[in-house]
Design a protein around this motif. Structure first.
Motif, PDB file in Angstrom:
ATOM      1  N   VAL B  99       0.836  -1.204   0.000  1.00  0.00           N
ATOM      2  CA  VAL B  99       0.000   0.000   0.000  1.00  0.00           C
ATOM      3  C   VAL B  99       0.871   1.256   0.000  1.00  0.00           C
ATOM      4  O   VAL B  99       0.586   2.230  -0.697  1.00  0.00           O
ATOM      5  N   LEU B 100       1.950   1.201   0.752  1.00  0.00           N
ATOM      6  CA  LEU B 100       2.840   2.361   0.806  1.00  0.00           C
ATOM      7  C   LEU B 100       3.429   2.639  -0.574  1.00  0.00           C
ATOM      8  O   LEU B 100       3.439   3.791  -1.046  1.00  0.00           O
ATOM      9  N   ALA B 101       3.883   1.578  -1.243  1.00  0.00           N
ATOM     10  CA  ALA B 101       4.422   1.748  -2.597  1.00  0.00           C
ATOM     11  C   ALA B 101       3.337   2.296  -3.517  1.00  0.00           C
ATOM     12  O   ALA B 101       3.583   3.214  -4.312  1.00  0.00           O
ATOM     13  N   HIS B 102       2.142   1.759  -3.378  1.00  0.00           N
ATOM     14  CA  HIS B 102       1.035   2.197  -4.212  1.00  0.00           C
ATOM     15  C   HIS B 102       0.745   3.674  -4.000  1.00  0.00           C
ATOM     16  O   HIS B 102       0.510   4.430  -4.941  1.00  0.00           O
ATOM     17  N   TRP B 103       0.824   4.104  -2.759  1.00  0.00           N
ATOM     18  CA  TRP B 103       0.574   5.519  -2.475  1.00  0.00           C
ATOM     19  C   TRP B 103       1.696   6.387  -3.054  1.00  0.00           C
ATOM     20  O   TRP B 103       1.451   7.439  -3.625  1.00  0.00           O
ATOM     21  N   LEU B 104       2.933   5.924  -2.915  1.00  0.00           N
ATOM     22  CA  LEU B 104       4.052   6.698  -3.457  1.00  0.00           C
ATOM     23  C   LEU B 104       3.910   6.857  -4.967  1.00  0.00           C
ATOM     24  O   LEU B 104       4.286   7.874  -5.540  1.00  0.00           O
ATOM     25  N   ILE B 105       3.344   5.812  -5.619  1.00  0.00           N
ATOM     26  CA  ILE B 105       3.249   5.847  -7.077  1.00  0.00           C
ATOM     27  C   ILE B 105       2.032   6.634  -7.539  1.00  0.00           C
ATOM     28  O   ILE B 105       2.110   7.417  -8.480  1.00  0.00           O
ATOM     29  N   THR B 106       0.894   6.432  -6.888  1.00  0.00           N
ATOM     30  CA  THR B 106      -0.330   7.056  -7.393  1.00  0.00           C
ATOM     31  C   THR B 106      -0.807   8.232  -6.544  1.00  0.00           C
ATOM     32  O   THR B 106      -1.470   9.120  -7.042  1.00  0.00           O
ATOM     33  N   GLY B 107      -0.503   8.229  -5.263  1.00  0.00           N
ATOM     34  CA  GLY B 107      -1.043   9.273  -4.398  1.00  0.00           C
ATOM     35  C   GLY B 107      -0.146  10.496  -4.297  1.00  0.00           C
ATOM     36  O   GLY B 107      -0.591  11.634  -4.467  1.00  0.00           O
ATOM     37  N   LEU B 108       1.113  10.258  -4.068  1.00  0.00           N
ATOM     38  CA  LEU B 108       2.038  11.367  -3.822  1.00  0.00           C
ATOM     39  C   LEU B 108       2.149  12.323  -5.021  1.00  0.00           C
ATOM     40  O   LEU B 108       2.104  13.546  -4.822  1.00  0.00           O
ATOM     41  N   PRO B 109       2.268  11.821  -6.259  1.00  0.00           N
ATOM     42  CA  PRO B 109       2.356  12.757  -7.382  1.00  0.00           C
ATOM     43  C   PRO B 109       1.162  13.695  -7.440  1.00  0.00           C
ATOM     44  O   PRO B 109       1.305  14.890  -7.726  1.00  0.00           O
ATOM     45  N   LEU B 110       0.005  13.143  -7.100  1.00  0.00           N
ATOM     46  CA  LEU B 110      -1.227  13.929  -7.130  1.00  0.00           C
ATOM     47  C   LEU B 110      -1.201  15.028  -6.062  1.00  0.00           C
ATOM     48  O   LEU B 110      -1.584  16.162  -6.306  1.00  0.00           O
ATOM     49  N   VAL B 111      -0.673  14.669  -4.898  1.00  0.00           N
ATOM     50  CA  VAL B 111      -0.562  15.663  -3.825  1.00  0.00           C
ATOM     51  C   VAL B 111       0.376  16.783  -4.259  1.00  0.00           C
ATOM     52  O   VAL B 111       0.096  17.968  -4.065  1.00  0.00           O
ATOM     53  N   LEU B 112       1.489  16.389  -4.881  1.00  0.00           N
ATOM     54  CA  LEU B 112       2.489  17.381  -5.262  1.00  0.00           C
ATOM     55  C   LEU B 112       1.987  18.292  -6.378  1.00  0.00           C
ATOM     56  O   LEU B 112       2.367  19.459  -6.457  1.00  0.00           O
ATOM     57  N   LEU B 113       1.136  17.750  -7.219  1.00  0.00           N
ATOM     58  CA  LEU B 113       0.648  18.548  -8.337  1.00  0.00           C
ATOM     59  C   LEU B 113      -0.503  19.464  -7.938  1.00  0.00           C
ATOM     60  O   LEU B 113      -0.775  20.456  -8.617  1.00  0.00           O
ATOM     61  N   SER B 114      -1.177  19.127  -6.833  1.00  0.00           N
ATOM     62  CA  SER B 114      -2.412  19.846  -6.504  1.00  0.00           C
ATOM     63  C   SER B 114      -2.248  21.360  -6.334  1.00  0.00           C
ATOM     64  O   SER B 114      -3.129  22.104  -6.765  1.00  0.00           O
ATOM     65  N   PRO B 115      -1.140  21.877  -5.752  1.00  0.00           N
ATOM     66  CA  PRO B 115      -1.076  23.340  -5.641  1.00  0.00           C
ATOM     67  C   PRO B 115      -1.059  24.033  -7.001  1.00  0.00           C
ATOM     68  O   PRO B 115      -1.649  25.105  -7.163  1.00  0.00           O
ATOM     69  N   LEU B 116      -0.434  23.368  -7.967  1.00  0.00           N
ATOM     70  CA  LEU B 116      -0.388  23.950  -9.305  1.00  0.00           C
ATOM     71  C   LEU B 116      -1.795  24.061  -9.883  1.00  0.00           C
ATOM     72  O   LEU B 116      -2.188  25.076 -10.460  1.00  0.00           O
ATOM     73  N   LEU B 117      -2.566  22.980  -9.695  1.00  0.00           N
ATOM     74  CA  LEU B 117      -3.941  22.996 -10.186  1.00  0.00           C
ATOM     75  C   LEU B 117      -4.786  23.975  -9.387  1.00  0.00           C
ATOM     76  O   LEU B 117      -5.723  24.568  -9.901  1.00  0.00           O
ATOM     77  N   GLY B 118      -4.421  24.144  -8.108  1.00  0.00           N
ATOM     78  CA  GLY B 118      -5.158  25.074  -7.260  1.00  0.00           C
ATOM     79  C   GLY B 118      -5.092  26.488  -7.801  1.00  0.00           C
ATOM     80  O   GLY B 118      -6.024  27.278  -7.619  1.00  0.00           O
ATOM     81  N   LEU B 119      -4.019  26.793  -8.484  1.00  0.00           N
ATOM     82  CA  LEU B 119      -3.897  28.129  -9.058  1.00  0.00           C
ATOM     83  C   LEU B 119      -4.957  28.360 -10.129  1.00  0.00           C
ATOM     84  O   LEU B 119      -5.432  29.471 -10.304  1.00  0.00           O
ATOM     85  N   GLN B 120      -5.345  27.279 -10.829  1.00  0.00           N
ATOM     86  CA  GLN B 120      -6.429  27.390 -11.818  1.00  0.00           C
ATOM     87  C   GLN B 120      -7.712  27.866 -11.165  1.00  0.00           C
ATOM     88  O   GLN B 120      -8.575  28.425 -11.814  1.00  0.00           O
ATOM     89  N   TYR B 121      -7.835  27.551  -9.878  1.00  0.00           N
ATOM     90  CA  TYR B 121      -9.058  27.909  -9.162  1.00  0.00           C
ATOM     91  C   TYR B 121      -8.855  29.160  -8.314  1.00  0.00           C
ATOM     92  O   TYR B 121      -9.657  29.462  -7.453  1.00  0.00           O
ATOM     93  N   ASP B 122      -7.737  29.823  -8.532  1.00  0.00           N
ATOM     94  CA  ASP B 122      -7.439  31.074  -7.858  1.00  0.00           C
ATOM     95  C   ASP B 122      -7.455  30.937  -6.333  1.00  0.00           C
ATOM     96  O   ASP B 122      -7.981  31.798  -5.622  1.00  0.00           O
ATOM     97  N   LEU B 123      -6.911  29.840  -5.825  1.00  0.00           N
ATOM     98  CA  LEU B 123      -6.860  29.675  -4.371  1.00  0.00           C
ATOM     99  C   LEU B 123      -5.655  30.444  -3.821  1.00  0.00           C
ATOM    100  O   LEU B 123      -4.581  30.428  -4.417  1.00  0.00           O
ATOM    101  N   PRO B 124      -5.833  31.123  -2.684  1.00  0.00           N
ATOM    102  CA  PRO B 124      -4.708  31.841  -2.088  1.00  0.00           C
ATOM    103  C   PRO B 124      -3.666  30.885  -1.516  1.00  0.00           C
ATOM    104  O   PRO B 124      -3.956  29.707  -1.263  1.00  0.00           O
ATOM    105  N   GLY B 125      -2.463  31.387  -1.288  1.00  0.00           N
ATOM    106  CA  GLY B 125      -1.337  30.560  -0.858  1.00  0.00           C
ATOM    107  C   GLY B 125      -1.607  29.746   0.383  1.00  0.00           C
ATOM    108  O   GLY B 125      -1.330  28.542   0.425  1.00  0.00           O
ATOM    109  N   GLU B 126      -2.201  30.382   1.370  1.00  0.00           N
ATOM    110  CA  GLU B 126      -2.431  29.683   2.640  1.00  0.00           C
ATOM    111  C   GLU B 126      -3.383  28.504   2.440  1.00  0.00           C
ATOM    112  O   GLU B 126      -3.177  27.412   2.969  1.00  0.00           O
ATOM    113  N   THR B 127      -4.418  28.705   1.642  1.00  0.00           N
ATOM    114  CA  THR B 127      -5.385  27.641   1.377  1.00  0.00           C
ATOM    115  C   THR B 127      -4.719  26.497   0.621  1.00  0.00           C
ATOM    116  O   THR B 127      -4.990  25.316   0.883  1.00  0.00           O
ATOM    117  N   LEU B 128      -3.840  26.860  -0.317  1.00  0.00           N
ATOM    118  CA  LEU B 128      -3.110  25.817  -1.058  1.00  0.00           C
ATOM    119  C   LEU B 128      -2.306  24.957  -0.102  1.00  0.00           C
ATOM    120  O   LEU B 128      -2.255  23.734  -0.217  1.00  0.00           O
TER     121      LEU B 128
END
Lengths: 212, 222, 249
Positions: B99-128
């Motif tokens: 499960v840990l490997a699975h999360w590193l492969i599928t979950g972590l990249p998504l977490v790391l990318l989310s602030p970038l996508l958050g900018l599409q939604y005009d979220l402020p820094g603190e919320t990101l």
């Protein structure tokens, strides 16, 4: 010592066998026989503890394998129909990972060595998906050369192997038995394994109970 | 005892490295789902900011679920699962590694990318920042809970749809506290309470889910 | 104590339980019909009209007991599942399986009546009230269990996989309920409870209890009937089934 007591197996709605019992001591080989669908593979998986019996028990060194799972699995090597080989990994990687899962650490040199003895020279670092069926089987069986487990349960180990490999494998099994190991196997091929005194056969499917 | 676990983690990461498309599929799914909402709802930034927490979290939920089908399927088909069950280590430790490997492969990249996508939604820094933190706590819990569903449906016809039916109801608390944390921050309330709850869920999942998954794997591999 | 234990295990064999269940079904069916009839009479004609909610409130006499049963049956199923996993008894797994459709039915009934009640009270068919939302999630859990059972051909695997799912579900229910409640209070949505006022009239409470007992008897009767069918289906090759008069005829 492997003891099987009054084992019963029900798959789906069908009773495959019941009241099955035998014992297997050091240096002995059990040859399971039976037509297709008679429950050979099921019995082997039951011996390994992968399938819970409907009744009866399997004992290893006097203890029910369900209670002493970890010690039993340390002493067990099971090679089933499924190769447990990843196509994207090389032969050496596959072998080393399989051994580590079984609790043995194998360094790279020993893994290369084992594969070479299995007749895979020159193919050790190719991804396993390019290997032929027989070569994959050899990678799986290379575990036998590195294992320290006394009990081997081998489901059709000779299929897909060429004559030279069959002879080599027979030799490996013979040596394992000579060292006091135990082997349970199924095969449809006529093989000369060891002197008759140490071979037991168990026929499944001909009659309801198969006692040795 | 953790040696076999690290071996499994390293093996799965190696496999993912050799077959990168699997990693990218989940990630792109997440990106596409998140990007579809503005097209369906309209580009007003005020609305988008309002729905962002829900959208991100539902997308993360679906992406995590989509990846679940592959969690044990490969090992089941090629027989590695049998060998895992026959390993002299407790099975739940191996499950934890998977499960840990699975999360590193599928979950972590998504977490790391989310602030970038958050900018599409005009979220402020603190919320990101809160969003990343909530995803970081929540997505491992999703993988752990989802593993139970993946193990139960192993090798069944229509496994993928069935997993979603089994797993999505169990995902609801994570969704509520995850999206709630982001929203609480965006609306000026503190997100701490939500994040603590997420942490508690993660801890509980870490303890209980591998045991249930191991039991389910035994049943499915019979 | 020990003799009682033995006795229980005696009844856990499908062969002995089958005829016992057959005798119990009509008894519980009759009890259910009587109690539900009395309950409905009380709820429509005896219970006073609510001064705030008018006649429409009477639907709670179905809604509340149904909601109780929906949760209670899930707990009972989880109990049977745990028993089945621990003692490896086939019958308890069959009981869990037999209860599932009834549980799902009550959950659906609770949702349906909740929507009916919501329309006149709140002006909307569906309100994201914490109780209703939890009930909806419970419905999903029932559906997941039934779908998993349906997808597995091997009965042994179906039993045990379903049991694990039930136990996981039962651990999650309090977490789900708590989280939904938290979510609900934060969003200040409709938090009107279907329970009515705290100072519920005694007749209302009695009516509700009678309905609940009626539903209970109904559940037992239907589950026993269903478990008899499951036993016949699974044990059709066993010797004792062939000797049953209804099979021979």
């Amino acid at each position: 010592m492997l003891e099987v007591i009054d084992l019963e197996c029900i798959r789906g709605d069908r009773r495959l066998f019941s009241g099955l019992g035998f014992t297997l001591g050091p240096g002995e080989l059990l040859h399971l026989q039976g037509h297709n669908g008679s429950g050979k593979t099921t019995l082997m998986r039951m011996l390994c503890g992968l399938i819970a019996p409907a009744a009866g028990e399997v004992r290893w060194q006097g203890e029910n394998i369900r209670h002493a799972r970890e010690t039993f699995h340390r002493d067990l090597l099971y090679a089933g129909h499924k190769s447990a080989i990843k196509g994207d990994l090389t032969g050496v990687e596959n072998l080393r990972i399989a051994c580590r899962l079984a609790g043995i650490t194998v360094d790279e040199r020993h893994a290369w060595d084992a594969l070479e003895r299995m007749g895979l020279r020159g193919h050790e670092d190719l991804p396993a998906r390019v290997l032929s069926q027989g070569q994959k089987k050899r990678v799986t069986l290379a575990r036998l050369l590195l294992s320290r487990a006394p009990l081997w349960v081998l489901d059709e180990p000779f299929t897909a192997l060429d004559r030279a490999a069959v002879a080599f494998l027979e030799d490996v099994i013979r040596r394992h038995l000579a060292d006091g190991g135990l082997v349970v196997l199924t095969t449809h091929q006529a093989v000369s394994l060891t002197d008759e005194a140490h071979v037991k056969t168990l026929k499944l499917g001909w009659k309801r109970e198969g006692d040795v | 005892m953790f040696e076999a676990m690290t071996v499994l983690i390293r093996r799965d990461l190696l496999l993912a490295l050799r077959r990168r498309s699997d990693v990218l599929t989940t990630l792109f799914f997440f990106v596409i789902v998140v990007s579809l909402f503005p097209l369906g709802i309209g580009p007003e930034l005020d609305t988008l900011r309002l729905i962002a927490p829900g959208v991100f979290w539902v997308a993360a939920l679906l992406a995590s679920m989509l990846a679940l089908e592959k969690l044990f399927a490969g090992d089941f088909e090629d027989g590695t699962l049998e060998q895992m069950l026959l390993a002299p280590e407790p099975v739940f430790v191996l499950v934890l590694g998977k499960v840990l490997a699975h999360w590193l492969i599928t979950g972590l990249p998504l977490v790391l990318l989310s602030p970038l996508l958050g900018l599409q939604y005009d979220l402020p820094g603190e919320t990101l920042r809160v969003m990343v933190l909530s995803l970081l706590l929540g997505t491992p819990a999703l993988s752990l809970i989802g593993a139970i569903g993946a193990a139960l449906t192993l090798g069944l016809r229509g496994g993928g749809v069935l997993i979603s039916l089994l797993v999505l109801p169990l995902y609801i608390p994570v969704l509520i506290f995850g999206a709630g944390a982001v929203e609480a921050n965006a609306s000026g309330l503190g997100a701490a309470g939500h994040l603590y709850m997420l942490g508690a869920i993660l801890l509980l999942a870490l303890v209980a889910a591998p045991l249930a998954t191991a039991a389910a794997l035994r049943i499915s591999a019979e | 104590m020990s003799s009682r234990l033995v006795n229980w295990f005696h009844f856990s064999s499908p062969a002995t339980f089958y005829p016992l269940a057959g005798r119990l079904v009509p008894i519980f069916a009759v009890i259910a019909v009587i109690l539900i009839a009395v309950g409905l009479y009380l709820s429509f004609f005896v219970a006073p009209t609510d001064y705030k909610q008018g006649e429409g409130y009477r639907i709670i006499f179905v809604h509340v007991p149904a909601a109780w049963m929906s949760m209670f049956i899930y707990l009972v199923m989880a109990f049977w599942a745990a028993l089945g996993l621990i003692f490896n008894t086939r019958l308890s797994m069959m009981m869990a399986q037999a209860l599932a459709p009834t549980g799902a039915l009550f959950t659906f009934l609770a949702l349906w009546t909740g929507a009916f009640w919501g329309k006149p009270m709140w002006g909307a068919w569906w309100v994201w009230d914490a109780r209703l939302t939890s009930e909806l999630i419970l419905f999903f859990l029932y559906m997941g269990y039934i779908a998993l059972q349906g997808a597995i051909d091997d009965t042994r695997r179906a039993d045990r996989a379903g049991a694990i799912l039930l136990l996981v579900g039962v651990v999650n229910i309090p977490i789900i309920y708590f989280s939904v409640k938290w979510w609900n209070t934060l969003h200040q949505g409709a938090s009107v409870s279907l329970r009515g006022d705290v100072s519920m009239a005694t007749t209302m409470l009695v009516t509700m209890l009678i309905m609940a007992l009626g539903f209970w008897a109904y559940s037992i009767a239907v589950a026993l009937k269903r478990v008899r069918c499951i036993i016949l289906e699974r044990e059709r090759d066993a010797g004792w089934v062939g000797k049953l008069p209804e099979i021979r005829a």
